[in-house]
Design a protein around this motif. Structure first.
Motif, short mmCIF file in Angstrom:
data_model
loop_
_atom_site.label_atom_id
_atom_site.label_comp_id
_atom_site.label_asym_id
_atom_site.label_seq_id
_atom_site.Cartn_x
_atom_site.Cartn_y
_atom_site.Cartn_z
N GLY A 183 0.80 -1.21 0.00
CA GLY A 183 0.00 0.00 0.00
C GLY A 183 0.83 1.25 0.00
N GLU A 184 2.01 1.19 -0.61
CA GLU A 184 2.86 2.38 -0.63
C GLU A 184 2.97 2.93 -2.05
N ARG A 185 3.95 3.79 -2.27
CA ARG A 185 4.04 4.53 -3.53
C ARG A 185 4.64 3.69 -4.67
N GLY A 186 4.08 3.89 -5.87
CA GLY A 186 4.59 3.19 -7.03
C GLY A 186 6.02 3.58 -7.36
N PRO A 212 -4.35 1.03 -12.24
CA PRO A 212 -3.05 1.30 -11.62
C PRO A 212 -1.89 1.03 -12.59
N VAL A 255 -7.33 -3.46 -2.80
CA VAL A 255 -7.06 -3.46 -1.38
C VAL A 255 -7.02 -4.88 -0.79
N SER A 259 -0.50 1.50 -3.30
CA SER A 259 -1.72 1.94 -2.63
C SER A 259 -2.94 1.91 -3.54
N ASN A 260 -2.73 2.11 -4.85
CA ASN A 260 -3.90 2.17 -5.73
C ASN A 260 -4.23 0.82 -6.34
N MET A 261 -3.46 -0.21 -5.99
CA MET A 261 -3.81 -1.55 -6.46
C MET A 261 -4.85 -2.12 -5.49
N TYR A 274 -7.75 6.68 2.50
CA TYR A 274 -6.36 6.51 2.03
C TYR A 274 -6.33 5.85 0.66
N SER A 289 -5.34 7.56 -2.90
CA SER A 289 -4.21 7.02 -3.67
C SER A 289 -4.59 6.78 -5.13
N THR A 290 -5.89 6.51 -5.40
CA THR A 290 -6.27 6.30 -6.79
C THR A 290 -6.25 7.62 -7.55
N ARG A 295 6.81 1.29 -14.64
CA ARG A 295 7.16 2.67 -14.36
C ARG A 295 8.63 2.94 -14.64
N GLU A 304 -1.73 8.55 -7.12
CA GLU A 304 -0.80 7.62 -7.77
C GLU A 304 -0.83 7.74 -9.30
#
Lengths: 582, 464
Positions: free
Chosen positions: A256-259, B114, A296, A292-294, B282, B286-287, B120, B290
């Motif tokens: 749940g952290e940054r990409g 995502p 939950v 985080s955006n993948m 949260y 993040s969506t 990336r 990110e």
């Protein structure tokens, strides 16, 4: 075949799923999304779905696979990057493009790659679970051990190149039944892998980070909690541990952290050398990235996936470090799913089972004797969990429940980070419960006066905090010279020992020898300064000593020139002798 | 397409439709009111026989008898095209200027997907904003998400337009370029006055023709605020990854977004988390955040600069707190500095740019950049501490070195932080300014700077 009945986000309900059991993995909808049964009432199964559920309709089919969530274990784990449910992200990118689209599936381990299998066991030999049947050179630095999945007698065993699904060995069990062995095995992620015996933590995990190794040592097989507000350096610390700690295997889970942080690991690790083997760090690393955006639900699973892989390498006899960044996001995933299940919430909306889950997870750390006939094979899993408390205040359920089960607490402090004192661990608030059990090791392996030096330095830092309070009231000049001299020494301790730049090519890692020399030199300066002040030397003259500049630069001295730092000790004496204070 | 007249319950922005079949989760609906007016909405909960629809806009005028609900069979999408540059849309993506409708080149789901972390590329191009506190101390790089944490009444909008106006990538040859640069601006619940401030500035500097604007203003329905930032980001991703543009996304004000999120959650009678905000805030934030970054093999980038006003200037408030945990740093504005008339009032101590190291150093900015930033930080922090100490014990009680630190803190605020809204400093100017100020310290205090750099860059500013 079951039928979808209700969809409200990542949690869906299905009716009449034939053969459904709790925690079974199910395939949901026409796109066969992966999910897991987390609640059953009557004929209704509630399922958390590991993928986006937009556009899914009631009436679509649901089918159980009949098995709980499991990971594939075998050669090819190292150098991989997986999502929370062990789908290889590199393969997914090749298949589905830069964005993670729905319904993609890929094998966790490459089915086509052939590995050179070198038998260790002989045919006719009796083997027990955990015995090494053969080895595979997985990367240049790591030998992967293929372990017997059951007791019996080796009927035949083959050398050569095989894929993970091809048979390499046959074992006849006690009943005379022949069972084939392949290099890959599965393990249910929510169940810990067994070991023969657990040991007490008496060997330190050397991290090369001075504040940790000197004051708050971590034991191999121990558990560490690093809470801190955002921007205080949790992630950099985790990266530093991953890079420099003296373990053979690193499992890094970005939960749940940054990409971009995962990308940083991915681009940096292949270029970084392992200080001992001089090979790329990636060769001993498994990455799990569920940003985080993948979805939950997959974030909830990611922690279990990671710890199971860590245990698998432990069973081969390796020391494994598991970095979990961040366990708060994991707890939030539980909270989110609990909320969708309309469970009665506990503290701050977290489910009532939060404490149990956290304890279960950290208990999977440990130094053990591995299963098998060989009674000398030991391995360890050290868990280093970052916690992200809201507003940086650790009086919240995740931090508090974590502190109850972990033995090392590294308190990150926002005000230290703001003045760019890194690593921003607060030396008075952090603690390690391993210091006493590890003292012996330090005395034997570093120096006989290690424990005394450490205790003295800590006492000085404590004294400084008390003096600071007085200074706040009356100003620094009001202190007696001797106490001002203490403040000079503690400033050195803080700036020249505790502060360490992760981005400086030399300073980023300090060997134990170097840590010892720096500590010894600062304390020698301190003793001489106090003695000089007592003899009436003005503090101003001590402050003007050019040797201070050289003490400040000790940390920049490369490892191969450590004799310079050693020599500095006698030069400190000389400088003070020059002041006329014997 | 399915049409129903079976609305059985209306609560806040939610409409319950019974007797429905096979409605997709997240599907878009069109609601026709008895007056003939049409509204849009989205399915939040679907089961056999019941769908719960969240209406964009108010539910005023909807009744149980004559309202028709049409399920469109698809999730929320936006038609995108490069013709969108220079246009102004409302919060639902409909043209707000007098221009023609957009003929879409592509229709995209506004929720996006995502980015695969493996796909990336590491952000690394230094963006020169011309603002010393950002370039020198908290460097912004392409593909980063760096929010501005502000408070009510602080000049965050001025700072945002200054960045949009001055931002450029300085290549190693020293030439700056603005080619293929676009701004996507999303106004989320801000006032007309603020919106026209942005429009005027974009117009004046000619940025408007390279900008796409989505405006959900304070008097527009709050539920739309959930949609607006996603429209902006979907457009930005299209321009970046398919049209190879470097897109700067400005979203203001994220606080209004979170308020809308809370409003919907409470209408759904969800279990509230901290301060009534939903427990999944949260994940939801993040969506949005990110959706910034670089992708391997693509030339374009998405850089995000969101603005949020911290309620009560409280950085531990859930909105600021959760944002800080997702974004790659933050720029914080300080009320004390604002009162002292320092423009822009960037309170550097709590500021941070996590990706700074990727964009600075030799061949990118200058080799002494890292050390300089650390040294300025350390010195300013010491100076600030001494300020409170000297307030208690008096300046005379301080040592000579401490007095220098005290003086440094003042000079740093007046010369380094303060620069006005129209001064565009190059990174060299910023670094040289740093050396000039550090010259007041004896060399032994400059522990963060390598000796060779002090020799190379610092000597010329010393008097002796």
């Amino acid at each position: 075949m079951g039928i979808l009945h209700r969809i409200t986000g990542p949690v869906v309900e299905a009716r009449d799923v034939a053969g459904a059991k709790m925690y079974d993995v199910v395939k949901v909808g026409n796109e066969r999304l992966t999910g897991e049964i987390i609640k059953m009432v009557g004929n209704t199964s509630t399922i958390q779905v590991y993928e986006e559920t937009n556009g899914i309709r009631p009436g679509e089919p649901v089918e159980t696979t009949g098995e709980p969530l499991s990971v594939e274990l075998g050669p090819g784990l190292l150098r991989s990057i997986y999502d929370g449910i062990q789908r290889p992200l590199d393969v997914m990118a090749a298949k589905g493009g830069a964005f993670i689209t729905r319904g993609l599936s890929a094998n966790s381990l490459d089915r086509d790659k052939k590995w050179e299998f070198v038998p260790v066991a002989k045919s006719g030999q009796a083997v027990k679970i955990g015995d090494v049947l053969g080895t595979v050179q997985e990367t240049e630095i790591i030998v992967h051990k293929i372990m017997a999945p059951f007791d019996g007698k080796v009927k035949d065993i083959k050398a050569g190149k095989f894929t993970v699904e091809e048979q390499v060995c046959t074992i006849t069990n006690a009943a005379g039944k022949e069972q084939k062995v392949i290099m890959m095995q599965r393990w249910f992620v929510r169940k810990s892998r067994p070991a023969a015996e657990r040991f007490d933590p008496n060997i330190p995990l050397i991290t090369g980070q001075r504040i940790v190794d000197v004051f708050f040592p971590i034991a191999k097989g121990g558990s560490v909690c690093i809470p801190g507000p955002f921007g205080s350096g949790k992630t950099v610390t985790q990266h530093q541990f991953a890079k420099w700690s003296d373990t053979q295997i690193v499992v890094y889970v970005g939960c749940g952290e940054r990409g971009n942080e995962m990308t940083e690991v991915l681009t940096e690790f292949p270029h970084l050398e392992d200080p001992k083997t001089k090979k790329p760090l990636m060769d001993r690393t498994v990455l799990i990235a569920n940003t985080s955006n993948m979805p939950v639900a997959a974030r909830e699973a990611s922690i279990y996936t990671a710890v199971t892989i860590a245990e698998y390498y432990r069973d081969m006899g390796y020391d494994v470090a598991l970095m979990a960044d961040s366990t708060s996001r994991w707890a939030e995933a539980m909270r989110e799913i609990g909320g969708r299940l309309e469970e009665m919430p506990g503290e701050e909306g977290y489910p009532a089972y939060l404490a149990r889950r956290l304890a279960e997870f950290y208990e999977r750390a440990g130094r053990v004797r591995c299963l098998g006939t060989d009674e000398t094979r030991t391995g360890s899993v050290t868990i280093i969990g970052a916690v992200s408390p809201p507003g940086g205040d650790i009086n919240e359920p995740v931090s508090q429940n974590t502190l109850r089960v972990t033995k090392v607490f590294l308190a990150l402090d926002a005000s230290l980070a703001q003045r760019r004192h890194f690593p921003a661990f607060h030396w008075l608030r952090s603690y390690s419960l391993y210091t006493d059990t590890l003292d012996n090791w330090y005395i034997q392996n570093v120096s006989s006066d290690w424990v005394d030096l450490r205790k003295e330095a800590m006492a000085l830092l404590q004294q400084e905090a008390e003096l600071q309070e007085i200074v706040q009231l009356v100003g620094p000049d009001a202190l007696p010279e001797k106490e001002q001299a203490v403040m000079v020494s503690t400033k050195m301790l803080r700036e020249d020992l505790l502060q360490q730049s992760a981005f400086h090519e030399v300073d980023t890692y300090s060997s134990m020898k170097k840590q010892y020399l720096i500590l010894r030199n600062i304390l020698r300066f301190h003793h001489r300064a106090i003695a000089a002040v007592e003899l009436g030397v003005q503090l101003k003259r001590i402050m003007e000593l050019p040797i201070r500049e050289r003490i400040a630069r000790m940390k920049e001295v490369p490892e191969e020139k450590l004799s310079e730092v050693d020599f500095l000790g006698s030069e400190i004496d000389k400088a003070f002798d020059g002041l006329g204070a014997k | 397409m399915k049409e129903y007249k079976t609305v059985t319950k209306i609560a806040g922005p939610l409409v319950f439709v019974e007797g429905v079949n096979d409605i997709g989760y997240g599907e878009i609906v069109e609601i026709q009111l008895p007056s003939g007016e049409r509204k849009k909405g989205q399915v939040l909960d679907t089961q056999k026989g019941l769908a719960v629809v969240q209406v964009f806009g108010t539910t005023a005028g909807i009744n149980l008898e004559d309202t028709t609900v049409k399920f469109l069979g698809e999730t929320m999408q936006i038609g995108v095209s490069s013709d969108m540059l220079g246009r102004v849309f409302n919060g639902l993506g409909e043209p707000r200027d007098k221009g023609p409708a957009i003929i879409p080149e592509k229709r995209l789901d506004i929720n996006g997907a995502p980015i695969n972390p493996y796909a990336r590329a590491e952000p690394r191009d230094f963006i020169q904003t011309g603002i010393s506190t950002i370039d020198g101390l908290n460097t912004l790089v392409r593909g980063q998400k760096l929010p501005i944490f502000s408070g009510s009444g602080l000049p965050h909008n001025q700072l945002a337009v200054q960045i949009a106006r001055q931002a450029k990538v300085v290549s190693s040859t020293g030439k700056g370029g603005k080619d293929q640069f676009a701004v996507v601006f999303a106004a989320v619940g801000i006032t007309h006055e603020e919106a026209s401030f942005f429009m005027r500035d974009f117009e004046k500097t000619g940025a408007l023709e390279r900008a796409v604007l989505f405006l959900n203003l304070a008097d527009d329905p709050s539920v739309e605020r959930i949609i607006t930032p996603r429209l902006a980001l979907t457009t930005a991703e299209y321009l970046a990854y398919e049209k190879n543009m470097h897109v700067l996304v400005i979203i203001t004000d994220m606080t209004n977004y979170c308020e809308a999120l809370r409003e919907i959650a409470s209408a759904r009678e969800e279990v509230p988390g901290r301060r009534g905000y939903p427990g999944y805030m949260y994940t939801d934030l993040s969506t949005i955040y990110e959706r910034a970054g670089r992708i391997k093999g693509k030339d374009g980038t998405v850089t995000q600069l969101s603005i949020l006003t911290m309620p009560g200037d409280d950085i531990t408030h859930p909105i600021a707190d959760l944002t800080g945990y997702i974004t790659e740093g933050q720029i914080v504005l300080g009320r004390d500095l604002h009162r002292k008339n320092i423009v822009p009032p960037v309170d550097v101590l709590p500021c941070l740019s996590r990706l700074m190291n990727l964009g600075i150093g030799k061949d990118r900015t200058r080799e002494d950049h890292r050390g300089m930033a650390d040294q300025l930080y350390a010195a300013y922090a010491t100076g600030r501490d001494l300020r409170s100490l000297s307030a208690v014990v008096g300046e005379e009680a301080l040592s000579a070195t401490d007095k220098t630190y005290l003086k440094f803190a003042d000079v740093f605020e007046k010369r380094f932080i303060a620069q006005g809204t129209h001064e565009d400093r190059t990174i060299e100017q910023t670094l040289e300014l740093g050396w000039e100020m550090l010259a007041m310290f004896p060399e032994s205090e400059l522990k963060r700077l390598k000796k060779e750099f002090i020799e190379k860059y610092g000597k010329k500013y010393r008097k002796n």
